[in-house]
Design an enzyme around this catalytic site. Structure first.
Site, PDB file in Angstrom:
ATOM      1  N   GLN A 105     -17.893  35.613  92.063  1.00  0.00           N
ATOM      2  CA  GLN A 105     -17.396  34.359  91.486  1.00  0.00           C
ATOM      3  C   GLN A 105     -18.276  33.954  90.312  1.00  0.00           C
ATOM      4  O   GLN A 105     -17.979  32.987  89.627  1.00  0.00           O
ATOM      5  CB  GLN A 105     -17.443  33.248  92.541  1.00  0.00           C
ATOM      6  CG  GLN A 105     -16.615  33.542  93.762  1.00  0.00           C
ATOM      7  CD  GLN A 105     -16.965  32.579  94.899  1.00  0.00           C
ATOM      8  OE1 GLN A 105     -16.539  31.433  94.918  1.00  0.00           O
ATOM      9  NE2 GLN A 105     -17.757  33.054  95.841  1.00  0.00           N
ATOM     10  N   ASN A 106     -19.373  34.679  90.113  1.00  0.00           N
ATOM     11  CA  ASN A 106     -20.336  34.269  89.096  1.00  0.00           C
ATOM     12  C   ASN A 106     -19.882  34.680  87.702  1.00  0.00           C
ATOM     13  O   ASN A 106     -19.278  35.738  87.518  1.00  0.00           O
ATOM     14  CB  ASN A 106     -21.711  34.868  89.402  1.00  0.00           C
ATOM     15  CG  ASN A 106     -22.246  34.394  90.742  1.00  0.00           C
ATOM     16  OD1 ASN A 106     -21.737  33.417  91.293  1.00  0.00           O
ATOM     17  ND2 ASN A 106     -23.243  35.075  91.273  1.00  0.00           N
ATOM     18  N   VAL A 107     -20.233  33.845  86.744  1.00  0.00           N
ATOM     19  CA  VAL A 107     -19.855  34.098  85.357  1.00  0.00           C
ATOM     20  C   VAL A 107     -21.086  34.476  84.526  1.00  0.00           C
ATOM     21  O   VAL A 107     -21.017  34.556  83.316  1.00  0.00           O
ATOM     22  CB  VAL A 107     -19.166  32.849  84.743  1.00  0.00           C
ATOM     23  CG1 VAL A 107     -17.849  32.559  85.463  1.00  0.00           C
ATOM     24  CG2 VAL A 107     -20.075  31.616  84.782  1.00  0.00           C
ATOM     25  N   ASP A 108     -22.229  34.704  85.222  1.00  0.00           N
ATOM     26  CA  ASP A 108     -23.504  34.871  84.514  1.00  0.00           C
ATOM     27  C   ASP A 108     -23.805  36.288  84.033  1.00  0.00           C
ATOM     28  O   ASP A 108     -24.765  36.506  83.295  1.00  0.00           O
ATOM     29  CB  ASP A 108     -24.670  34.357  85.383  1.00  0.00           C
ATOM     30  CG  ASP A 108     -24.749  35.051  86.753  1.00  0.00           C
ATOM     31  OD1 ASP A 108     -24.364  36.233  86.864  1.00  0.00           O
ATOM     32  OD2 ASP A 108     -25.207  34.396  87.717  1.00  0.00           O
ATOM     33  N   HIS A 133     -13.994  34.757  88.216  1.00  0.00           N
ATOM     34  CA  HIS A 133     -13.971  33.511  87.454  1.00  0.00           C
ATOM     35  C   HIS A 133     -14.313  33.701  85.981  1.00  0.00           C
ATOM     36  O   HIS A 133     -14.618  32.735  85.288  1.00  0.00           O
ATOM     37  CB  HIS A 133     -14.902  32.477  88.105  1.00  0.00           C
ATOM     38  CG  HIS A 133     -14.403  32.004  89.439  1.00  0.00           C
ATOM     39  ND1 HIS A 133     -15.199  31.355  90.366  1.00  0.00           N
ATOM     40  CD2 HIS A 133     -13.173  32.084  90.003  1.00  0.00           C
ATOM     41  CE1 HIS A 133     -14.468  31.064  91.441  1.00  0.00           C
ATOM     42  NE2 HIS A 133     -13.253  31.506  91.254  1.00  0.00           N
ATOM     43  N   CYS A 141      -9.304  32.070  72.748  1.00  0.00           N
ATOM     44  CA  CYS A 141      -8.580  31.066  71.980  1.00  0.00           C
ATOM     45  C   CYS A 141      -7.743  30.199  72.913  1.00  0.00           C
ATOM     46  O   CYS A 141      -7.212  30.676  73.908  1.00  0.00           O
ATOM     47  CB  CYS A 141      -7.678  31.757  70.958  1.00  0.00           C
ATOM     48  SG  CYS A 141      -6.741  30.578  69.950  1.00  0.00           S
ATOM     49  N   CYS A 168      -6.038  32.217  64.399  1.00  0.00           N
ATOM     50  CA  CYS A 168      -5.053  31.131  64.256  1.00  0.00           C
ATOM     51  C   CYS A 168      -5.681  29.761  63.991  1.00  0.00           C
ATOM     52  O   CYS A 168      -4.974  28.790  63.778  1.00  0.00           O
ATOM     53  CB  CYS A 168      -4.145  31.076  65.489  1.00  0.00           C
ATOM     54  SG  CYS A 168      -4.943  30.322  66.929  1.00  0.00           S
TER      55      CYS A 168
HETATM   56  P1  OAD Z   1     -22.091  26.956  95.310  1.00  0.00           P
HETATM   57  O1  OAD Z   1     -23.097  26.280  94.439  1.00  0.00           O
HETATM   58  O2  OAD Z   1     -20.942  26.164  95.804  1.00  0.00           O
HETATM   59  O3  OAD Z   1     -22.802  27.566  96.595  1.00  0.00           O
HETATM   60  C1  OAD Z   1     -24.000  28.284  96.498  1.00  0.00           C
HETATM   61  C2  OAD Z   1     -24.329  28.844  97.861  1.00  0.00           C
HETATM   62  O4  OAD Z   1     -25.461  29.664  97.731  1.00  0.00           O
HETATM   63  C3  OAD Z   1     -24.639  27.793  98.929  1.00  0.00           C
HETATM   64  O5  OAD Z   1     -23.904  28.093 100.100  1.00  0.00           O
HETATM   65  C4  OAD Z   1     -26.140  27.970  99.165  1.00  0.00           C
HETATM   66  O6  OAD Z   1     -26.502  27.739 100.538  1.00  0.00           O
HETATM   67  C5  OAD Z   1     -26.327  29.419  98.817  1.00  0.00           C
HETATM   68  N1  OAD Z   1     -27.685  29.774  98.365  1.00  0.00           N
HETATM   69  C6  OAD Z   1     -28.593  29.020  97.725  1.00  0.00           C
HETATM   70  N2  OAD Z   1     -29.696  29.723  97.445  1.00  0.00           N
HETATM   71  C7  OAD Z   1     -29.483  30.976  97.910  1.00  0.00           C
HETATM   72  C8  OAD Z   1     -30.254  32.178  97.936  1.00  0.00           C
HETATM   73  N3  OAD Z   1     -31.472  32.246  97.390  1.00  0.00           N
HETATM   74  N4  OAD Z   1     -29.708  33.283  98.515  1.00  0.00           N
HETATM   75  C9  OAD Z   1     -28.475  33.236  99.061  1.00  0.00           C
HETATM   76  N5  OAD Z   1     -27.713  32.134  99.074  1.00  0.00           N
HETATM   77  C10 OAD Z   1     -28.199  31.011  98.505  1.00  0.00           C
HETATM   78  O7  OAD Z   1     -21.609  28.265  94.509  1.00  0.00           O
HETATM   79  P2  OAD Z   1     -20.287  29.148  94.700  1.00  0.00           P
HETATM   80  O8  OAD Z   1     -19.936  29.286  96.131  1.00  0.00           O
HETATM   81  O9  OAD Z   1     -20.487  30.368  93.913  1.00  0.00           O
HETATM   82  O10 OAD Z   1     -16.171  28.111  90.052  1.00  0.00           O
HETATM   83  O11 OAD Z   1     -19.219  28.238  94.001  1.00  0.00           O
HETATM   84  C11 OAD Z   1     -17.914  28.725  93.879  1.00  0.00           C
HETATM   85  C12 OAD Z   1     -17.294  28.314  92.582  1.00  0.00           C
HETATM   86  O12 OAD Z   1     -17.359  26.890  92.419  1.00  0.00           O
HETATM   87  C13 OAD Z   1     -17.998  28.829  91.355  1.00  0.00           C
HETATM   88  O13 OAD Z   1     -17.623  30.133  91.012  1.00  0.00           O
HETATM   89  C14 OAD Z   1     -17.553  27.878  90.308  1.00  0.00           C
HETATM   90  C15 OAD Z   1     -17.767  26.604  91.063  1.00  0.00           C
HETATM   91  O14 OAD Z   1     -17.100  25.537  90.590  1.00  0.00           O
HETATM   92  C16 OAD Z   1     -15.703  28.078  88.805  1.00  0.00           C
HETATM   93  O15 OAD Z   1     -16.432  27.917  87.853  1.00  0.00           O
HETATM   94  C17 OAD Z   1     -14.246  28.294  88.729  1.00  0.00           C
HETATM   95 ZN    ZN Z   2      -6.108  31.903  68.184  1.00  0.00          ZN
END
Ligand code: OAD
Ligand code: ZN
Length: 261
Positions: A105-108, A133, A141, A168
């Site tokens: 899900q990461n964009v990094d 994501h 664009c 565009c």
């Molecule tokens: P969250 O920030 O919601 O959750 C991060 C999770 O990582 C939590 O459950 C933490 O407990 C866990 N965590 C923290 N430190 C950690 C470590 N060192 N090792 C392992 N786990 C750790 O992030 P996502 O679940 O990725 O979407 O969020 C999902 C989506 O919501 C993202 O992709 C983004 C966001 O809005 C979009 O941008 C569409």
């Molecule tokens: Zn364009």
């Protein structure tokens, strides 16, 4: 106490050791130890805005300058971050003998960077992630199909400074999926196909709150496979997991996957 002392460690290792096909679902937590802020942690706020207030098409229409300023800040932070031992362990695992696919899900871009680093000059493809994501280092664009990699800082002083499409003239935006938008259909169906056929889904560092991404591990269960979770805290997937390792991915994954390449 080291990662090997965590409750369930041996069970998790046995599950992974006996699986030929593994899907990995990662979230922001896997990059936390690299210094990338998570979304729902204490460091998730920017100028008191929640991500849900800024990462939407509505927010971008209302104040594109503010949304670009937030992305420029995040891009600046992420540019300084390098993959951590968790990304590297996953890349080695994916480059090994097992059929492993990383879905993120990461964009990094840190899984991709780890894949290239670990592969050296050879084929990094098996460790390249499916990016559900999008990528924060691509722009697209808002009107036409123009889409390019883009790593440089974005000028965000005024609306007129914001980047425009060379084809565009419309406003460019980050090539990421916002709340209320659909995921790329091809990427999504590939992620579910991979998960469905996997014997184990290794879920790392996600709060498992954002769907459809959080449903990917359910496809593994539907296909008769098991879920192994690595996360310091409980998530909605915990009750469905065969084992949950309560630790940081940068510490747990190198031991967990050691020798399974
Ligand atoms: P969250 O920030 O919601 O959750 C991060 C999770 O990582 C939590 O459950 C933490 O407990 C866990 N965590 C923290 N430190 C950690 C470590 N060192 N090792 C392992 N786990 C750790 O992030 P996502 O679940 O990725 O979407 O969020 C999902 C989506 O919501 C993202 O992709 C983004 C966001 O809005 C979009 O941008 C569409
Ligand atoms: Zn364009």
């Amino acid at each position: 106490m080291g990662p090997t002392d965590l409750e369930g460690f041996q069970e998790a290792r046995d599950l992974l050791a006996s699986a030929d096909t593994v899907s990995v679902l990662s979230g922001a937590g896997v990059s936390a130890e690299s210094g990338v802020p998570t979304f729902r942690g204490e460091d998730g706020l920017w100028k008191s805005y929640q991500p849900e207030q800024l990462a939407t098409p509505h927010a971008f229409r209302r104040d594109s300058r503010l949304v670009w300023e937030w992305y420029d800040w995040r891009r600046g932070k992420i540019r300084e971050c390098r993959p951590n031992p968790g990304h590297e362990a996953l890349a080695r695992f994916a480059l090994g003998a097992r059929d492993v696919r990383i879905v993120t899900q990461n964009v990094d871009g840190l899984h991709e960077e780890a894949a290239r680093t670990v592969a050296g000059g050879s084929d990094a493809d098996p460790a390249m992630p499916l990016e559900l994501h999008g990528s924060i280092f691509r722009v697209k664009c808002t009107s036409c199909t123009y889409r390019v990699p883009h790593r440089d800082p974005i000028p965000t002083e005024s609306f007129d400074d914001l980047p425009k499409c060379p084809v565009c003239g419309s406003l460019l935006r980050p090539d990421v999926v916002w709340f209320g938008e659909s995921l790329d259909a091809g990427v999504l169906s590939e992620a579910f196909r991979v998960a469905q056929s996997a014997q184990v889904c290794l879920v790392v560092g996600t709060s498992a709150l954002v769907h459809p991404a959080a449903s990917v591990p359910l496809a593994t269960r539907d296909g008769g496979g098991e879920i192994v979770e690595v996360n310091p805290t409980e998530t909605p997937l915990t009750p469905l997991a065969s084992v949950s390792l309560r630790g940081a991915s940068g510490e747990v994954l190198p031991s967990l996957l050691d020798g399974l390449e």
